[in-house]
Motif scaffolding. Structure first.
Motif, mmCIF file in Angstrom:
data_model
loop_
_atom_site.group_PDB
_atom_site.id
_atom_site.type_symbol
_atom_site.label_atom_id
_atom_site.label_comp_id
_atom_site.label_asym_id
_atom_site.label_seq_id
_atom_site.Cartn_x
_atom_site.Cartn_y
_atom_site.Cartn_z
ATOM 1 N N ALA A 1 0.830 -1.206 0.000
ATOM 2 C CA ALA A 1 0.000 0.000 0.000
ATOM 3 C C ALA A 1 0.869 1.263 0.000
ATOM 4 O O ALA A 1 0.572 2.229 -0.709
ATOM 5 N N ALA A 2 1.953 1.241 0.778
ATOM 6 C CA ALA A 2 2.855 2.411 0.817
ATOM 7 C C ALA A 2 3.545 2.604 -0.524
ATOM 8 O O ALA A 2 3.693 3.742 -1.006
ATOM 9 N N THR A 3 3.964 1.511 -1.139
ATOM 10 C CA THR A 3 4.628 1.601 -2.438
ATOM 11 C C THR A 3 3.655 2.097 -3.499
ATOM 12 O O THR A 3 3.996 2.952 -4.330
ATOM 13 N N ALA A 4 2.439 1.572 -3.489
ATOM 14 C CA ALA A 4 1.428 2.023 -4.435
ATOM 15 C C ALA A 4 1.107 3.502 -4.245
ATOM 16 O O ALA A 4 0.695 4.187 -5.188
ATOM 17 N N SER A 5 1.336 4.001 -3.039
ATOM 18 C CA SER A 5 1.074 5.408 -2.728
ATOM 19 C C SER A 5 2.271 6.313 -3.006
ATOM 20 O O SER A 5 2.206 7.518 -2.749
ATOM 21 N N GLY A 6 3.382 5.740 -3.495
ATOM 22 C CA GLY A 6 4.506 6.570 -3.903
ATOM 23 C C GLY A 6 5.822 6.285 -3.240
ATOM 24 O O GLY A 6 6.851 6.812 -3.679
ATOM 25 N N ALA A 7 5.854 5.476 -2.184
ATOM 26 C CA ALA A 7 7.131 5.160 -1.539
ATOM 27 C C ALA A 7 8.018 4.401 -2.537
ATOM 28 O O ALA A 7 7.571 3.436 -3.148
ATOM 29 N N PRO A 8 9.269 4.825 -2.729
ATOM 30 C CA PRO A 8 10.108 4.187 -3.747
ATOM 31 C C PRO A 8 10.576 2.797 -3.333
ATOM 32 O O PRO A 8 10.852 2.537 -2.164
ATOM 33 N N THR A 9 10.656 1.894 -4.286
ATOM 34 C CA THR A 9 11.266 0.592 -4.066
ATOM 35 C C THR A 9 12.779 0.733 -4.101
ATOM 36 O O THR A 9 13.322 1.756 -4.540
ATOM 37 N N LYS A 10 13.482 -0.312 -3.661
ATOM 38 C CA LYS A 10 14.948 -0.277 -3.725
ATOM 39 C C LYS A 10 15.410 -0.161 -5.176
ATOM 40 O O LYS A 10 16.364 0.566 -5.475
ATOM 41 N N ALA A 11 14.745 -0.863 -6.094
ATOM 42 C CA ALA A 11 15.129 -0.782 -7.502
ATOM 43 C C ALA A 11 14.943 0.633 -8.041
ATOM 44 O O ALA A 11 15.791 1.134 -8.789
ATOM 45 N N GLU A 12 13.862 1.292 -7.657
ATOM 46 C CA GLU A 12 13.644 2.673 -8.103
ATOM 47 C C GLU A 12 14.714 3.595 -7.528
ATOM 48 O O GLU A 12 15.252 4.465 -8.236
ATOM 49 N N ALA A 13 15.029 3.424 -6.253
ATOM 50 C CA ALA A 13 16.064 4.257 -5.629
ATOM 51 C C ALA A 13 17.412 4.047 -6.302
ATOM 52 O O ALA A 13 18.228 4.982 -6.379
ATOM 53 N N ASN A 14 17.651 2.835 -6.806
ATOM 54 C CA ASN A 14 18.913 2.511 -7.479
ATOM 55 C C ASN A 14 18.880 2.823 -8.975
ATOM 56 O O ASN A 14 19.831 2.502 -9.701
ATOM 57 N N GLU A 15 17.769 3.418 -9.433
ATOM 58 C CA GLU A 15 17.587 3.763 -10.852
ATOM 59 C C GLU A 15 17.682 2.531 -11.748
ATOM 60 O O GLU A 15 18.215 2.584 -12.858
ATOM 61 N N GLU A 16 17.148 1.428 -11.255
ATOM 62 C CA GLU A 16 17.056 0.190 -12.037
ATOM 63 C C GLU A 16 15.680 0.155 -12.706
ATOM 64 O O GLU A 16 14.683 -0.232 -12.128
ATOM 65 N N ARG A 17 15.629 0.598 -13.968
ATOM 66 C CA ARG A 17 14.361 0.671 -14.694
ATOM 67 C C ARG A 17 14.623 0.253 -16.136
ATOM 68 O O ARG A 17 15.134 1.045 -16.936
ATOM 69 N N ASP A 18 14.296 -0.970 -16.492
ATOM 70 C CA ASP A 18 14.598 -1.484 -17.821
ATOM 71 C C ASP A 18 13.445 -2.331 -18.351
ATOM 72 O O ASP A 18 12.570 -2.763 -17.599
ATOM 73 N N ILE A 19 13.469 -2.557 -19.674
ATOM 74 C CA ILE A 19 12.542 -3.490 -20.285
ATOM 75 C C ILE A 19 13.327 -4.501 -21.124
ATOM 76 O O ILE A 19 14.481 -4.259 -21.496
ATOM 77 N N ALA A 20 12.700 -5.633 -21.395
ATOM 78 C CA ALA A 20 13.247 -6.629 -22.312
ATOM 79 C C ALA A 20 12.078 -7.216 -23.091
ATOM 80 O O ALA A 20 11.010 -7.462 -22.521
ATOM 81 N N ILE A 21 12.302 -7.431 -24.385
ATOM 82 C CA ILE A 21 11.250 -7.911 -25.285
ATOM 83 C C ILE A 21 11.574 -9.326 -25.714
ATOM 84 O O ILE A 21 12.731 -9.651 -25.987
ATOM 85 N N TRP A 22 10.565 -10.157 -25.774
ATOM 86 C CA TRP A 22 10.728 -11.569 -26.120
ATOM 87 C C TRP A 22 11.091 -11.729 -27.591
ATOM 88 O O TRP A 22 10.336 -11.314 -28.469
ATOM 89 N N LYS A 23 12.234 -12.321 -27.842
ATOM 90 C CA LYS A 23 12.656 -12.627 -29.213
ATOM 91 C C LYS A 23 12.607 -14.135 -29.407
ATOM 92 O O LYS A 23 13.239 -14.871 -28.682
ATOM 93 N N SER A 24 11.847 -14.584 -30.396
ATOM 94 C CA SER A 24 11.691 -16.016 -30.587
ATOM 95 C C SER A 24 11.892 -16.466 -32.025
ATOM 96 O O SER A 24 11.693 -17.636 -32.348
ATOM 97 N N GLY A 25 12.295 -15.551 -32.926
ATOM 98 C CA GLY A 25 12.374 -15.921 -34.325
ATOM 99 C C GLY A 25 13.607 -15.411 -35.038
ATOM 100 O O GLY A 25 14.651 -15.180 -34.437
ATOM 101 N N VAL A 26 13.464 -15.198 -36.351
ATOM 102 C CA VAL A 26 14.567 -14.861 -37.247
ATOM 103 C C VAL A 26 14.816 -13.355 -37.262
ATOM 104 O O VAL A 26 13.881 -12.560 -37.254
ATOM 105 N N THR A 27 16.096 -12.979 -37.270
ATOM 106 C CA THR A 27 16.490 -11.579 -37.481
ATOM 107 C C THR A 27 17.140 -11.477 -38.852
ATOM 108 O O THR A 27 18.028 -12.259 -39.193
ATOM 109 N N LEU A 28 16.694 -10.517 -39.654
ATOM 110 C CA LEU A 28 17.262 -10.325 -41.000
ATOM 111 C C LEU A 28 18.701 -9.851 -40.942
ATOM 112 O O LEU A 28 19.077 -9.106 -40.035
#
Length: 498
Positions: A471-498
């Protein structure tokens, strides 16, 4: 306590013929209270000990289910692991629909509220941020540079400005291009993003127009786009768009919101032998609490339910949901087989070092993150969770790929359990929950909550404390990852690359 001796191993179910060490044990120490068995070798925390003789070819049972087959005769007190236990999983599987389940009692946890951002369509965000999404890897650094400059320019006006780089969007075919588009369009609609700038290069296969066509018109008001090749000063043009987006969402207030508006993503990574005994069951109680309030829970990592899928299928609310779950599991097994890989190609080296031996064992521990919540829907990769209850989401087990998929499905908080530790963070606030207190103490800069306490104090107090943290995090309290500026995405690759 038994006499003056601490119980040092846990038997999960009455049918189990192994127990899990909850602390390092030296050979010949006092016997385990439940069985009178002494360890015949040194045993590390999270590893299994035989409670009775197990014949070669017999099932090894944990959580009340077989986790594989003994490859040698195993004596009582012997270490049970990779040297004498092997998976029994194959690519086949016959599944039985037993009818809609009776309503299961969910965790009795006092109601909580959080302070969130109500969007125009009624969804609620836990952050009010501006996100920059590159259509292609070529403009990833441009997006990151703009986010850094704009973040300094608008510090304090909103909760943050973040760019999410990735290497894809061009030279992709079929499902790969579809996966990239699905993820980016889903992220562009996330309720934590008060404004979104989608930046394209101009010549990539992931064209801006085709991507926008996948976003409903009613969800585009907060989205701006820019093609870098079409403007003279791409950085200045991006910053102009960001300025406008910040102006458009900076006066959005937080409001008191019931837990029913939370979308909870549940995930495990770097698991150990205690994950299925402490952190995952605790997260299951959080899933129960959110679902009992009328909220949504999303579970993914489909290869990491192999061997435990029938448990989830038994909670399907209808024949159609059961059928969709069966198809999802079989499709993922076929994906492995098509690429010449066994469906049991898991657990990871870190899992094995932590005491997990087979995929069945890992899966039986992992599905506990879903608690007792009825399975109400199945969504393919890039899909959105729309129904109260538990949604099964197509995605692989990889931590970054699956956590990104959870965010894209609408998760506004992710609970990430771990027995080995990881610093990773994702677009949605991600709480790291340690399965053991040693990890929580050693990596305090990564870990948000210590689930190892349940071994001594039980689940009730920990459940209340973790729900308060959610509840505190949902209300804005930062997580450890947020405080450490750990914010990334990764996309699923399952096929051929030209």
């Amino acid at each position: 306590m038994t006499g003056d001796r601490i119980i040092r191993a846990m038997r999960v179910h009455d049918a189990d013929n192994v127990a899990t060490a909850i602390a390092d044990i030296a050979a010949g120490e006092a016997p385990f209270a439940e069985s009178g068995v002494r360890a015949s070798v040194d045993l590390g925390r999270g590893h299994k000990i035989a409670l009775a003789p197990i014949a070669r070819g017999a099932a090894v049972v944990k959580y009340g289910f077989p986790i594989g087959t003994a490859t040698a005769d195993i004596a009582a007190g012997e270490h049970v692991h990779s040297h004498n236990l092997a998976t029994a999983l194959g690519g086949d599987g016959d599944y039985l629909y037993a009818g809609a389940p009776a309503e299961a009692p969910l965790a009795d946890v006092p109601a909580r509220r959080f302070s969130g951002y109500v969007r125009a369509d009624g969804r609620v965000g836990t952050r009010n941020e501006v996100w920059i999404l590159p259509t292609v890897g070529c403009v990833g650094n441009l997006a990151a540079r703009v986010a850094r400059i704009a973040g300094e320019r608008h510090a304090g006006r909103i909760d943050g400005i973040h760019a999410f780089k990735h290497p894809f969007g061009c030279s992709q075919l079929g499902d790969d291009l579809g996966h990239t588009r699905a993820l980016l369009t889903a992220l562009a609609q996330h309720p934590n993003a008060g404004g979104v700038l989608i930046v394209g290069l101009g010549c990539e296969s992931n064209q801006l127009g085709a991507l926008l066509d996948l976003i409903p018109a009613e969800r585009r008001a907060h989205i701006r786009t820019l093609s870098a090749q079409a403007v003279e000063d791409d950085e200045a043009a991006c910053l102009e768009h960001i300025d406008a987006l910040v102006a458009g969402c900076s006066d959005m207030p937080r409001s008191e919101i019931p837990l029913s508006k939370l979308v909870l993503g549940v995930k495990c990574g770097g698991s150990d032998g205690l994950s299925g005994l402490t952190a995952n069951p605790l997260v299951g109680r959080m899933a129960d609490a959110v679902a009992a309030a009328g909220g949504k829970v999303v579970l993914t990592e489909i290869p990491e339910i192999f061997g435990a899928e029938q448990i989830l299928m038994d909670r399907a609310v209808s024949q159609s949901v059961f059928d969709e779950t069966v198809t999802l599991v079989r499709d993922f097994k076929e994906y492995f087989i098509r690429n010449g890989e066994p469906v049991s190609e898991n657990p990871s080296p870190g899992n094995i070092a932590g005491g997990i031996t087979t995929l069945e064992e890992k899966s039986l521990g992992a599905v506990q993150k879903g608690g007792k919540v009825p399975v109400v829907d199945v969504q393919r990769y890039g899909g959105e969770a729309t129904l109260p209850g538990l949604t099964l989401l197509e995605a692989p087990g990889n931590d970054a790929v699956s956590s990104t998929a959870l965010t894209a499905a609408g998760a506004t908080i992710i609970l990430f359990t771990t027995g080995r530790g990881t610093p990773l963070g994702f677009p949605a606030p991600t709480l790291k929950i340690a399965s053991n207190s040693a990890l929580a103490e050693r990596k305090a800069g990564w870990i948000d909550f210590d689930a190892g306490t349940v071994l001594d104090a039980g689940f009730d107090g920990a459940a209340g404390a973790l729900l308060d943290l959610i509840a505190a995090t949902a209300s804005g309290a930062p997580t450890k990852a947020e405080a450490n500026e750990e914010r990334d995405i990764a996309i699923w690759k399952s096929g051929v690359t030209l």
